[in-house]
Design an enzyme around this catalytic site. Structure first.
Site, PDB file in Angstrom:
ATOM      1  N   ASP A 210       0.809  -1.225   0.000  1.00  0.00           N
ATOM      2  CA  ASP A 210       0.000   0.000   0.000  1.00  0.00           C
ATOM      3  C   ASP A 210       0.840   1.270   0.000  1.00  0.00           C
ATOM      4  O   ASP A 210       0.440   2.294   0.558  1.00  0.00           O
ATOM      5  CB  ASP A 210      -0.971   0.007   1.200  1.00  0.00           C
ATOM      6  CG  ASP A 210      -1.867  -1.209   1.197  1.00  0.00           C
ATOM      7  OD1 ASP A 210      -2.234  -1.661   0.096  1.00  0.00           O
ATOM      8  OD2 ASP A 210      -2.186  -1.710   2.286  1.00  0.00           O
TER       9      ASP A 210
ATOM     10  N   LYS B 192       1.803   2.102  -5.101  1.00  0.00           N
ATOM     11  CA  LYS B 192       2.362   1.535  -6.347  1.00  0.00           C
ATOM     12  C   LYS B 192       1.426   1.795  -7.525  1.00  0.00           C
ATOM     13  O   LYS B 192       1.870   2.118  -8.625  1.00  0.00           O
ATOM     14  CB  LYS B 192       2.563   0.012  -6.180  1.00  0.00           C
ATOM     15  CG  LYS B 192       3.558  -0.350  -5.091  1.00  0.00           C
ATOM     16  CD  LYS B 192       3.638  -1.847  -4.871  1.00  0.00           C
ATOM     17  CE  LYS B 192       2.373  -2.464  -4.319  1.00  0.00           C
ATOM     18  NZ  LYS B 192       2.046  -2.085  -2.934  1.00  0.00           N
TER      19      LYS B 192
ATOM     20  N   GLY C 255      -4.595  -4.305  -3.803  1.00  0.00           N
ATOM     21  CA  GLY C 255      -5.591  -3.271  -4.109  1.00  0.00           C
ATOM     22  C   GLY C 255      -4.805  -2.042  -4.503  1.00  0.00           C
ATOM     23  O   GLY C 255      -4.171  -1.414  -3.664  1.00  0.00           O
ATOM     24  N   HIS C 256      -4.788  -1.729  -5.790  1.00  0.00           N
ATOM     25  CA  HIS C 256      -3.973  -0.617  -6.291  1.00  0.00           C
ATOM     26  C   HIS C 256      -4.889   0.511  -6.748  1.00  0.00           C
ATOM     27  O   HIS C 256      -5.740   0.316  -7.620  1.00  0.00           O
ATOM     28  CB  HIS C 256      -3.078  -1.095  -7.440  1.00  0.00           C
ATOM     29  CG  HIS C 256      -2.052  -2.108  -6.997  1.00  0.00           C
ATOM     30  ND1 HIS C 256      -1.133  -2.648  -7.843  1.00  0.00           N
ATOM     31  CD2 HIS C 256      -1.809  -2.644  -5.780  1.00  0.00           C
ATOM     32  CE1 HIS C 256      -0.358  -3.495  -7.157  1.00  0.00           C
ATOM     33  NE2 HIS C 256      -0.764  -3.509  -5.907  1.00  0.00           N
TER      34      HIS C 256
ATOM     35  N   GLN D  81       1.942  -6.069  -3.196  1.00  0.00           N
ATOM     36  CA  GLN D  81       2.384  -6.180  -1.803  1.00  0.00           C
ATOM     37  C   GLN D  81       3.660  -5.345  -1.598  1.00  0.00           C
ATOM     38  O   GLN D  81       3.845  -4.359  -2.283  1.00  0.00           O
ATOM     39  CB  GLN D  81       2.590  -7.648  -1.389  1.00  0.00           C
ATOM     40  CG  GLN D  81       1.286  -8.447  -1.259  1.00  0.00           C
ATOM     41  CD  GLN D  81       0.707  -8.927  -2.573  1.00  0.00           C
ATOM     42  OE1 GLN D  81       1.380  -9.583  -3.356  1.00  0.00           O
ATOM     43  NE2 GLN D  81      -0.554  -8.621  -2.834  1.00  0.00           N
TER      44      GLN D  81
HETATM   45  P1  GDP Z   1      -0.816   0.297  -3.552  1.00  0.00           P
HETATM   46  O1  GDP Z   1      -1.412  -0.981  -3.075  1.00  0.00           O
HETATM   47  O2  GDP Z   1       0.654   0.363  -3.289  1.00  0.00           O
HETATM   48  O3  GDP Z   1      -1.146   0.613  -4.975  1.00  0.00           O
HETATM   49  O4  GDP Z   1      -1.458   1.445  -2.658  1.00  0.00           O
HETATM   50  P2  GDP Z   1      -3.018   1.604  -2.272  1.00  0.00           P
HETATM   51  O5  GDP Z   1      -3.770   2.041  -3.460  1.00  0.00           O
HETATM   52  O6  GDP Z   1      -3.511   0.376  -1.564  1.00  0.00           O
HETATM   53  O7  GDP Z   1      -2.940   2.712  -1.161  1.00  0.00           O
HETATM   54  C1  GDP Z   1      -2.397   3.979  -1.422  1.00  0.00           C
HETATM   55  C2  GDP Z   1      -3.481   5.029  -1.123  1.00  0.00           C
HETATM   56  O8  GDP Z   1      -2.885   6.300  -1.073  1.00  0.00           O
HETATM   57  C3  GDP Z   1      -4.542   5.131  -2.214  1.00  0.00           C
HETATM   58  O9  GDP Z   1      -5.753   5.510  -1.630  1.00  0.00           O
HETATM   59  C4  GDP Z   1      -4.001   6.244  -3.123  1.00  0.00           C
HETATM   60  O10 GDP Z   1      -5.026   6.932  -3.842  1.00  0.00           O
HETATM   61  C5  GDP Z   1      -3.399   7.154  -2.091  1.00  0.00           C
HETATM   62  N1  GDP Z   1      -2.243   7.942  -2.540  1.00  0.00           N
HETATM   63  C6  GDP Z   1      -1.234   7.585  -3.395  1.00  0.00           C
HETATM   64  N2  GDP Z   1      -0.299   8.554  -3.462  1.00  0.00           N
HETATM   65  C7  GDP Z   1      -0.722   9.533  -2.626  1.00  0.00           C
HETATM   66  C8  GDP Z   1      -0.168  10.786  -2.220  1.00  0.00           C
HETATM   67  O11 GDP Z   1       0.918  11.186  -2.631  1.00  0.00           O
HETATM   68  N3  GDP Z   1      -0.889  11.508  -1.311  1.00  0.00           N
HETATM   69  C9  GDP Z   1      -2.077  11.100  -0.808  1.00  0.00           C
HETATM   70  N4  GDP Z   1      -2.703  11.870   0.056  1.00  0.00           N
HETATM   71  N5  GDP Z   1      -2.635   9.933  -1.178  1.00  0.00           N
HETATM   72  C10 GDP Z   1      -1.948   9.156  -2.051  1.00  0.00           C
HETATM   73  P1  IMO Z   2      -0.944  -4.207  -2.211  1.00  0.00           P
HETATM   74  O1  IMO Z   2      -0.493  -4.768  -3.522  1.00  0.00           O
HETATM   75  C1  IMO Z   2      -0.952  -4.641   2.142  1.00  0.00           C
HETATM   76  C2  IMO Z   2      -1.057  -8.729   3.722  1.00  0.00           C
HETATM   77  C3  IMO Z   2      -2.322  -9.149   4.443  1.00  0.00           C
HETATM   78  C4  IMO Z   2      -1.734 -10.120   5.454  1.00  0.00           C
HETATM   79  C5  IMO Z   2      -0.627 -10.802   4.651  1.00  0.00           C
HETATM   80  C6  IMO Z   2      -1.017 -12.147   4.057  1.00  0.00           C
HETATM   81  O2  IMO Z   2      -2.247  -3.501  -2.278  1.00  0.00           O
HETATM   82  O3  IMO Z   2       0.146  -3.423  -1.579  1.00  0.00           O
HETATM   83  P2  IMO Z   2      -2.540 -12.848   1.983  1.00  0.00           P
HETATM   84  O4  IMO Z   2      -4.002 -12.627   1.728  1.00  0.00           O
HETATM   85  O5  IMO Z   2      -1.639 -12.299   0.951  1.00  0.00           O
HETATM   86  O6  IMO Z   2      -2.233 -14.294   2.295  1.00  0.00           O
HETATM   87  O7  IMO Z   2      -2.256 -12.036   3.349  1.00  0.00           O
HETATM   88  O8  IMO Z   2      -0.284  -9.915   3.606  1.00  0.00           O
HETATM   89  N1  IMO Z   2      -1.270  -8.206   2.347  1.00  0.00           N
HETATM   90  C7  IMO Z   2      -1.192  -6.908   2.031  1.00  0.00           C
HETATM   91  N2  IMO Z   2      -0.988  -5.819   2.797  1.00  0.00           N
HETATM   92  N3  IMO Z   2      -1.063  -4.508   0.809  1.00  0.00           N
HETATM   93  C8  IMO Z   2      -1.238  -5.596   0.026  1.00  0.00           C
HETATM   94  O9  IMO Z   2      -1.237  -5.531  -1.323  1.00  0.00           O
HETATM   95  C9  IMO Z   2      -1.354  -6.858   0.624  1.00  0.00           C
HETATM   96  N4  IMO Z   2      -1.552  -8.116   0.161  1.00  0.00           N
HETATM   97  C10 IMO Z   2      -1.470  -8.926   1.226  1.00  0.00           C
HETATM   98  O10 IMO Z   2      -2.940  -8.058   5.067  1.00  0.00           O
HETATM   99  O11 IMO Z   2      -1.114  -9.416   6.500  1.00  0.00           O
HETATM  100 MG    MG Z   3      -2.939  -1.630  -1.789  1.00  0.00          MG
END
Ligand code: GDP
Ligand code: IMO
Ligand code: MG
Length: 433
Positions: free
Chosen positions: A13, A16, A40-41, A224
């Site tokens: 998270d 990416k 979840g991207h 991840q």
């Molecule tokens: P990922 O799994 O690495 O793609 O990240 P996620 O999407 O799960 O979580 C990142 C969250 O931060 C999302 O809600 C993005 O919209 C948000 N986000 C990404 N870059 C920024 C930033 O520079 N500032 C803020 N405030 N939010 C951001």
């Molecule tokens: P993105 O790509 C954050 C964590 C779960 C749990 C562990 C194992 O959005 O960054 P799993 O279901 O993979 O067997 O769970 O890994 N986990 C993540 N945490 N971002 C993710 O993906 C994750 N995918 C798995 O919360 O701790």
């Molecule tokens: Mg994510």
């Protein structure tokens, strides 16, 4: 043109999705190489938010999006996601979405086992996403998994399903105390998925090989984060795949010579969902403030993310494990309300400073962070589009990260929107063609 890998450096998270969406503009193909719909991207373009779980984040830039052999695919979720995207007017045809014929299928029994096992574990649970990721990779490693190539052969698929289900139903009912699953129901559903997805199934290694021969730039999208890696993460509180950059090769079917750069996405602080040690975790008001301001809720499960200071011990580990050539710092704007900001520069373990990120969870859970304090900038930086528009304290924070890690910061993100980005040195610029 270059081939670039993007990976998360922390526990996932990091943002990416946003960075991949942004850089996809310069790629022809975007490839997911591991994980599944545990990811979840999030992408935000013109104020509209998209969350992708399986389809690579290049889809909004209308790039070829490929799902590599290293990914575990829940076909139901993939079809749902493709339907959702196409309802938003985004092309998800067979020319744009390619699925490796060697990618393994997540089956209903994988999900049932994942959930039932976690429930049984009580306090000792991993906190998985419940998507069947671990059980699917288990079957891959034990050589009884079902891949797309087998799904496409109806007789073989039915035979493998029958064999697998006999064992899984025994385990589900007799050991986990759950319900048996119906073979006919799974067969009918999966044969339907086979028909729907057939045009997308590809010999991906050959496809990418041809693209590389034609100098078509490829972006590899990690899911991840490095510290959720099955080998190098905080085992057993990890996911079940290799999340590090090397897996961009084996998880998609290319060789390491074809990678020109590796960008590590670094959230300006640290978060973690699920269980496991987290030395820099803030269990106080500051942690709560970051959680709220950063809207730190899981994009897949909606769980609150645990928050803490930026940890350069973790980062240094990620730099070595991934051969990072550059950093993308995200969510810098979130720190804008704090009077002062801390960076962890080392771990104290029983009175001595550790040099390397420990392998033992017992040691890690006894580590306390050695913190350095920097002044906050106390302003909204979400409108900045160049380094020169950032307050000096924010610049000092970025420079301190560069000094502590020895890796250049190439991108700074100051908001979720694609445009809310400062590109210092474009990763696709100046690479060999
Ligand atoms: P990922 O799994 O690495 O793609 O990240 P996620 O999407 O799960 O979580 C990142 C969250 O931060 C999302 O809600 C993005 O919209 C948000 N986000 C990404 N870059 C920024 C930033 O520079 N500032 C803020 N405030 N939010 C951001
Ligand atoms: P993105 O790509 C954050 C964590 C779960 C749990 C562990 C194992 O959005 O960054 P799993 O279901 O993979 O067997 O769970 O890994 N986990 C993540 N945490 N971002 C993710 O993906 C994750 N995918 C798995 O919360 O701790
Ligand atoms: Mg994510």
């Amino acid at each position: 043109m270059a081939n670039i890998v993007i990976v998360g450096t922390q526990w996932g998270d990091e943002g990416k999705g946003k960075i991949v969406d942004l850089l996809s503009e310069h790629a022809d193909i975007v490839v997911r190489f591991q994980g599944g719909n545990n990811a979840g991207h999030t992408m935000v373009v013109n104020g509209q938010q998209f969350i992708s779980h399986l389809v690579p984040s290049g889809i909004l830039q209308k790039k070829i999006c490929a799902i590599g052999n290293g990914v575990v695919v829940d076909p139901e979720i993939l079809i749902e996601e493709m339907t959702y995207l196409s309802e938003k007017g985004i092309d998800v045809g067979a020319e744009l979405i390619k699925i490796s014929d060697k990618a393994h299928l997540i089956m209903p029994y994988h999900k049932a086992i994942d959930i039932a096992r976690e429930n049984r574990k009580g306090d000792r649970k991993i906190g998985t996403t419940g998507r069947g990721i671990g059980p699917c990779y288990e079957d891959k490693a034990s050589r009884r998994g079902i891949r797309f190539v087998e799904l496409m052969d109806q007789a073989l698929f039915e035979e493998m399903l029958a064999e697998n289900l006999e064992e899984k139903n025994f385990y589900l009912t007799k050991f986990l105390g759950g319900e048996a699953l119906s073979r006919a129901e799974i067969r009918d559903r999966y044969l339907g998925y086979a028909e729907r997805l057939a045009p997308h199934i590809t010999h991906l290694s050959a496809f990418l090989g041809a693209a590389i021969a034609n100098n078509r730039p490829i972006l590899f999208e990690g899911a991840q984060g490095t510290h959720l890696d099955i080998d190098h993460g905080t085992y057993p509180f990890v996911t079940s795949s290799n999340t590090v950059s090397a897996n961009a090769c084996s998880g998609s079917g290319i060789g390491p010579k074809n990678i020109d750069g590796v960008i590590g996405v670094v959230k300006a602080y640290t978060t973690r969902v699920g269980h496991g040690p987290f030395p820099c975790e803030l269990l106080d008001e500051t942690g709560e403030c970051i959680q709220k301001k950063g809207a730190e809720f899981g994009a897949t499960t909606g769980r609150k993310r645990r928050c803490g200071w930026l940890d350069t011990v973790l980062l240094t580990n990620a730099i070595r494990l991934n051969s990072l050539t550059g950093l993308a710092i995200t969510k810098l704007d979130v720190l804008g309300e704090l009077d002062s900001i801390c960076i962890c520069t080392g771990y104290d373990y029983r009175g001595r400073q550790l040099k390397d990120f420990p392998s033992s969870l017992k040691v890690l859970s006894e580590c306390s962070p050695i913190l350095e304090t920097l002044p906050g900038w106390k302003s909204d930086i979400s409108g900045a589009r160049a380094l020169s528009e950032l307050p000096v304290q924010a610049l000092a924070y970025i420079h301190r990260i560069e000094t502590l890690t020895g890796v250049p910061v190439q991108i700074v993100s100051v908001g979720p929107g694609r445009d809310q980005t400062i590109v210092i040195d474009h990763p696709f610029a100046g690479k060999p063609s």
